[in-house]
Design a protein around this motif. Sequence first.
Motif, PDB file in Angstrom:
ATOM      1  N   ARG A 112       0.908  -1.168   0.032  1.00  0.00           N
ATOM      2  CA  ARG A 112      -0.007   0.184   0.100  1.00  0.00           C
ATOM      3  C   ARG A 112       0.814   1.179   0.052  1.00  0.00           C
ATOM      4  NH1 ARG A 112      -1.318  -1.284   5.730  1.00  0.00           N
ATOM      5  NH2 ARG A 112      -0.566   0.532   7.095  1.00  0.00           N
ATOM      6  N   SER A 113      -0.010   2.491  -0.363  1.00  0.00           N
ATOM      7  CA  SER A 113       0.832   3.594  -0.338  1.00  0.00           C
ATOM      8  C   SER A 113       1.123   4.212   0.908  1.00  0.00           C
ATOM      9  CB  SER A 113       0.001   4.665  -1.240  1.00  0.00           C
ATOM     10  OG  SER A 113       0.456   6.074  -0.941  1.00  0.00           O
ATOM     11  N   THR A 114       2.467   4.603   1.008  1.00  0.00           N
ATOM     12  CA  THR A 114       2.851   5.191   2.229  1.00  0.00           C
ATOM     13  C   THR A 114       1.982   6.640   2.572  1.00  0.00           C
ATOM     14  OG1 THR A 114       4.739   6.271   1.259  1.00  0.00           O
ATOM     15  CG2 THR A 114       5.156   4.299   2.577  1.00  0.00           C
ATOM     16  N   ARG A 115       1.427   7.054   1.736  1.00  0.00           N
ATOM     17  CA  ARG A 115       0.788   8.507   1.753  1.00  0.00           C
ATOM     18  C   ARG A 115      -1.029   8.305   1.998  1.00  0.00           C
ATOM     19  NH1 ARG A 115       1.796  13.889   0.812  1.00  0.00           N
ATOM     20  NH2 ARG A 115       3.904  13.111   1.346  1.00  0.00           N
ATOM     21  N   PRO A 117      -3.472   5.328   2.815  1.00  0.00           N
ATOM     22  CA  PRO A 117      -3.538   3.829   3.160  1.00  0.00           C
ATOM     23  C   PRO A 117      -4.597   3.206   2.591  1.00  0.00           C
ATOM     24  CG  PRO A 117      -4.307   5.405   4.904  1.00  0.00           C
ATOM     25  CD  PRO A 117      -3.780   6.092   3.721  1.00  0.00           C
ATOM     26  N   ASP A 118      -5.333   3.775   1.899  1.00  0.00           N
ATOM     27  CA  ASP A 118      -6.577   3.047   1.062  1.00  0.00           C
ATOM     28  C   ASP A 118      -6.090   2.701  -0.289  1.00  0.00           C
ATOM     29  OD1 ASP A 118      -8.422   3.559   3.315  1.00  0.00           O
ATOM     30  OD2 ASP A 118      -8.845   5.479   2.580  1.00  0.00           O
ATOM     31  N   LEU A 119      -5.058   3.139  -0.820  1.00  0.00           N
ATOM     32  CA  LEU A 119      -4.463   2.775  -1.755  1.00  0.00           C
ATOM     33  C   LEU A 119      -3.590   1.528  -2.002  1.00  0.00           C
ATOM     34  CD1 LEU A 119      -3.987   3.094  -5.039  1.00  0.00           C
ATOM     35  CD2 LEU A 119      -2.168   4.844  -4.484  1.00  0.00           C
ATOM     36  N   ILE A 120      -4.306   0.325  -2.286  1.00  0.00           N
ATOM     37  CA  ILE A 120      -3.624  -0.827  -1.847  1.00  0.00           C
ATOM     38  C   ILE A 120      -3.770  -1.807  -3.166  1.00  0.00           C
ATOM     39  CG2 ILE A 120      -4.036  -3.349  -0.729  1.00  0.00           C
ATOM     40  CD1 ILE A 120      -6.036  -1.664   1.485  1.00  0.00           C
ATOM     41  N   LEU A 121      -2.367  -2.333  -3.473  1.00  0.00           N
ATOM     42  CA  LEU A 121      -2.318  -3.031  -4.740  1.00  0.00           C
ATOM     43  C   LEU A 121      -1.753  -4.549  -4.298  1.00  0.00           C
ATOM     44  CD1 LEU A 121       0.194  -0.348  -6.321  1.00  0.00           C
ATOM     45  CD2 LEU A 121      -2.272  -0.697  -6.612  1.00  0.00           C
ATOM     46  N   ASP A 122      -2.269  -5.498  -5.402  1.00  0.00           N
ATOM     47  CA  ASP A 122      -1.616  -6.803  -5.130  1.00  0.00           C
ATOM     48  C   ASP A 122      -0.133  -6.907  -5.584  1.00  0.00           C
ATOM     49  OD1 ASP A 122      -4.198  -7.937  -4.871  1.00  0.00           O
ATOM     50  OD2 ASP A 122      -4.820  -8.070  -6.763  1.00  0.00           O
ATOM     51  N   TRP A 123       0.576  -7.700  -5.051  1.00  0.00           N
ATOM     52  CA  TRP A 123       1.969  -7.688  -5.203  1.00  0.00           C
ATOM     53  C   TRP A 123       2.739  -9.019  -4.863  1.00  0.00           C
ATOM     54  CZ3 TRP A 123       3.896  -3.050  -7.008  1.00  0.00           C
ATOM     55  CH2 TRP A 123       5.317  -2.972  -6.919  1.00  0.00           C
ATOM     56  N   LEU A 127       9.697  -5.944  -3.300  1.00  0.00           N
ATOM     57  CA  LEU A 127       9.356  -4.808  -3.246  1.00  0.00           C
ATOM     58  C   LEU A 127      10.651  -4.081  -2.819  1.00  0.00           C
ATOM     59  CD1 LEU A 127       7.122  -2.531  -3.047  1.00  0.00           C
ATOM     60  CD2 LEU A 127       6.859  -2.808  -0.825  1.00  0.00           C
ATOM     61  N   PHE A 128      10.713  -2.734  -3.428  1.00  0.00           N
ATOM     62  CA  PHE A 128      12.144  -1.933  -3.091  1.00  0.00           C
ATOM     63  C   PHE A 128      11.882  -0.687  -2.997  1.00  0.00           C
ATOM     64  CE2 PHE A 128      13.330  -5.688  -6.041  1.00  0.00           C
ATOM     65  CZ  PHE A 128      14.152  -6.434  -5.354  1.00  0.00           C
ATOM     66  N   THR A 129      12.947   0.144  -2.283  1.00  0.00           N
ATOM     67  CA  THR A 129      12.926   1.518  -2.147  1.00  0.00           C
ATOM     68  C   THR A 129      12.850   2.081  -3.637  1.00  0.00           C
ATOM     69  OG1 THR A 129      13.937   1.437  -0.092  1.00  0.00           O
ATOM     70  CG2 THR A 129      14.313   3.544  -1.514  1.00  0.00           C
ATOM     71  N   GLY A 130      11.950   2.913  -4.245  1.00  0.00           N
ATOM     72  CA  GLY A 130      12.021   3.514  -5.528  1.00  0.00           C
ATOM     73  C   GLY A 130      10.564   2.935  -6.064  1.00  0.00           C
ATOM     74  N   GLN A 138       6.112   6.336  -1.719  1.00  0.00           N
ATOM     75  CA  GLN A 138       6.894   4.935  -1.760  1.00  0.00           C
ATOM     76  C   GLN A 138       5.698   3.918  -1.192  1.00  0.00           C
ATOM     77  OE1 GLN A 138       9.991   3.607  -2.097  1.00  0.00           O
ATOM     78  NE2 GLN A 138       9.251   1.853  -1.417  1.00  0.00           N
ATOM     79  N   LEU A 139       5.758   2.491  -1.765  1.00  0.00           N
ATOM     80  CA  LEU A 139       4.974   1.653  -1.306  1.00  0.00           C
ATOM     81  C   LEU A 139       5.503   0.990  -0.064  1.00  0.00           C
ATOM     82  CD1 LEU A 139       4.110   0.174  -4.898  1.00  0.00           C
ATOM     83  CD2 LEU A 139       2.354   1.483  -3.266  1.00  0.00           C
ATOM     84  N   ARG A 140       4.951   0.242   0.725  1.00  0.00           N
ATOM     85  CA  ARG A 140       5.194  -0.385   1.862  1.00  0.00           C
ATOM     86  C   ARG A 140       4.230  -1.667   2.071  1.00  0.00           C
ATOM     87  NH1 ARG A 140       2.525   1.128   7.590  1.00  0.00           N
ATOM     88  NH2 ARG A 140       2.213  -0.967   7.619  1.00  0.00           N
ATOM     89  N   PRO A 141       4.855  -2.591   3.003  1.00  0.00           N
ATOM     90  CA  PRO A 141       4.147  -3.986   2.820  1.00  0.00           C
ATOM     91  C   PRO A 141       2.709  -3.357   3.430  1.00  0.00           C
ATOM     92  CG  PRO A 141       6.110  -4.013   3.760  1.00  0.00           C
ATOM     93  CD  PRO A 141       6.136  -2.687   3.119  1.00  0.00           C
TER      94      PRO A 141
END
Length: 233
Positions: A112-115, A117-123, A127-130, A138-141
């Motif tokens: 999900r987006s760090t900005r 939290p409702d923007l969630i993606l299948d992955w 996942l890397f920085t960038g 940035q995306l986070r777990p």
Amino acid sequence: MKKKLVVLTGAGISAESGIKTFRDSDGLWEGHDVMEVATPEGWQKNQDLVLDFYNKRRQQLKEVQPNLGHQILAELEKDFDVYIITQNVDDLHERAGSTKVLHLHGELLKVRSTRNPDLILDWQDDLFTGDFDENGHQLRPHIVWFGEMVPALEEAIPIVENADYFAVIGTSLQVYPAAGLISYTYSITPVFYIDPKPISIPNIQNKVEVIAKTATEGVAEMRTKLFELENLS
């Protein structure tokens, strides 16, 4: 109409598929201090370490399979309206065939987006920085870390309140707020508690059937008891 069976599962059921838990090793999770890899502070301190940790967990998940406990819970949908509420972040319940699964603590195969939290993606991959969302953040777990809110809890409470049967499988009942869900059952709702090392459940008026077995063995025994109660063959 099928009776509603609500099941709260924890690390114990996934452990039998080969997924280790941090509580097995004095607070270490796969050799890492959980405060380093499962807290907002750990993320701020060393983002790359956190991303690498969950990349390895994601890779490990692809190497394991649902076990008999997962499979029986999925098969019970033939006779019951089964809803799984899980503290686990793996997808083993879904892969076994369960169709109603609520993840309290997030999902390993989503980010999900760090900005937002409702923007969630299948992955599925690393996942890397960038790796950014559509707006450059940035995306986070998609994991609920220690110290963070558990937004799915509000959805879980009415599910538990409407249970005809409630089961607790493979969880120590020490991780809150998830452990408090049992208090939302009606006092007349039968509770099955499956754990090889069960603890006493405080402040609970329900009739609790303790099955001191592993998840795979205990779920099979619970199925037999449920069929007896419902006069199912």
